[in-house]
Design an enzyme around this catalytic site. Sequence first.
Site, PDB file in Angstrom:
ATOM      1  N   TYR A  71      -3.074  -3.002 -10.557  1.00 17.84           N
ATOM      2  CA  TYR A  71      -3.076  -2.769  -9.105  1.00 17.84           C
ATOM      3  C   TYR A  71      -2.256  -3.846  -8.375  1.00 17.84           C
ATOM      4  CZ  TYR A  71      -4.664  -2.662  -4.298  1.00 17.84           C
ATOM      5  OH  TYR A  71      -4.684  -2.635  -2.933  1.00 17.84           O
ATOM      6  N   TYR A 126      -3.678   3.645   7.832  1.00 21.28           N
ATOM      7  CA  TYR A 126      -4.850   2.824   8.128  1.00 21.28           C
ATOM      8  C   TYR A 126      -5.683   3.489   9.233  1.00 21.28           C
ATOM      9  CZ  TYR A 126      -2.210  -0.645   5.444  1.00 21.28           C
ATOM     10  OH  TYR A 126      -1.487  -1.286   4.467  1.00 21.28           O
ATOM     11  N   LYS A 135       0.325   3.473  -2.959  1.00 21.96           N
ATOM     12  CA  LYS A 135      -0.943   4.156  -3.275  1.00 21.96           C
ATOM     13  C   LYS A 135      -0.831   5.668  -3.517  1.00 21.96           C
ATOM     14  CE  LYS A 135      -3.858   0.543  -1.352  1.00 21.96           C
ATOM     15  NZ  LYS A 135      -4.552   0.006  -0.175  1.00 21.96           N
ATOM     16  N   SER A 173       0.795  -1.239   0.000  1.00 19.72           N
ATOM     17  CA  SER A 173       0.000   0.000   0.000  1.00 19.72           C
ATOM     18  C   SER A 173       0.821   1.280   0.000  1.00 19.72           C
ATOM     19  CB  SER A 173      -0.935   0.021   1.206  1.00 19.72           C
ATOM     20  OG  SER A 173      -2.080  -0.713   0.905  1.00 19.72           O
ATOM     21  N   VAL A 175       1.145  -3.509   4.145  1.00 18.84           N
ATOM     22  CA  VAL A 175       1.045  -4.769   4.897  1.00 18.84           C
ATOM     23  C   VAL A 175       2.311  -5.617   4.907  1.00 18.84           C
ATOM     24  CG1 VAL A 175      -1.443  -5.172   4.835  1.00 18.84           C
ATOM     25  CG2 VAL A 175      -0.046  -5.877   2.915  1.00 18.84           C
TER      26      VAL A 175
HETATM   27  N1  GLU Z   1      -2.013  -5.818  -1.944  1.00 24.13           N
HETATM   28  C1  GLU Z   1      -2.718  -5.483  -0.820  1.00 24.13           C
HETATM   29  C2  GLU Z   1      -4.200  -5.676  -0.995  1.00 24.13           C
HETATM   30  O1  GLU Z   1      -4.806  -5.078  -1.828  1.00 24.13           O
HETATM   31  C3  GLU Z   1      -2.364  -4.104  -0.339  1.00 24.13           C
HETATM   32  C4  GLU Z   1      -2.665  -4.069   1.062  1.00 24.13           C
HETATM   33  C5  GLU Z   1      -1.936  -3.070   1.904  1.00 24.13           C
HETATM   34  O2  GLU Z   1      -0.703  -2.964   1.902  1.00 24.13           O
HETATM   35  O3  GLU Z   1      -2.663  -2.361   2.613  1.00 24.13           O
HETATM   36  O4  GLU Z   1      -4.794  -6.422  -0.304  1.00 24.13           O
END
Ligand code: GLU
Length: 342
Positions: free
Chosen positions: A207, A259, A85, A82, A277
């Site tokens: 993605y 988060y 992003k 993430s 994550v």
């Molecule tokens: N690839 C992860 C997902 O979409 C990203 C999650 C993350 O790092 O928050 O579930």
Amino acid sequence: MSHEQTTSLDALLSRMKSAAAPFRDTLREVYESSRHPNDGHVADYIPELARADPEWFGVSVVTVDGQTFDVGESDQAFTIQSVSKPFLFGLALEHHGREHVLSKIGVQPIGEAFNSITLDEATNRPFNPMINAGAIAAADLVPGDDFPDRVRRMRSMFGRYCGKEVYIDNSVFASERATGHRNRAIAHLMMNFGMVDGPLEETLELYFQQCSVIVTARDLAVMAATLANRGINPLTGEQAIAPEFVKDLLSVMHTCGMYDYAGEWAYRLGVPAKSGVSGGILCVVPGQIGIGTFSPKLDAKGNSVRGIRVCQEIANRFGLHIFEAGDRTSSLADELTPPRPV
Ligand code: GLU
């Protein structure tokens, strides 16, 4: 070399040594004190992530003038997840402008999980680009002649930020793709409301690939320092993003980057950051430094336990909170920036 030049070079070197050496010592001290307890859990909802060694711990700091400070496993490779992003949001903004992007993605924090299947009822937009829905909508906006061209643009964007070519971890990518049903559900919901145009499977592939870009803590620090430096990579001098959009990325990181801990992080540390994550945290101190940390054990909210601890300690020790009252005469950047030779 003239006598004058020799003198100023000496002054420069001794000043650098006098500021950089104590900082290196402090960083090591903070690193050691953040190691224990190594609590939390390595993410396993994507099977490939569970293979990380829970002991890995790396921290890097890069200044806006390109000095780098590394401690621990700062060269250990992991997938960006993430932390990618905000950068895809930036790519979308550069290509489509604010008005169009904001018609598809909001900038409002929500107190729900990163993978929640929720859209804003009034506008049908995902709430912000830091949750999966908003990130998939941003991936949908990555332009290109065809799918390989879109992937190429995404990779070359990360390449500008990192100052080197970046690669995809194919095992993690395959694992994401095989288990990403919830992300597919989110994408379909957004397609239903006209928030993404598709082709949907292609956007999801993009993605999953962006989440699987391989980085190190050092790379995260360089990326962060690039944002701290008005979008110019301090190691290569390359403009990674148009300067007018840097504040867009930093704003959403500041309000939504950590988060369900985002508000508390903003309150306690007061610097924009994004975590993922796999255990990475990227933290930007505008005009001063970028911090990258990596330690795979996560707390209940999905943030790296040791990453939070070490960033908190660095922020406290150097008074990095952007709302810290008082003058900035003792900024860390000034401490670490050697005087220019005359
Ligand atoms: N690839 C992860 C997902 O979409 C990203 C999650 C993350 O790092 O928050 O579930």
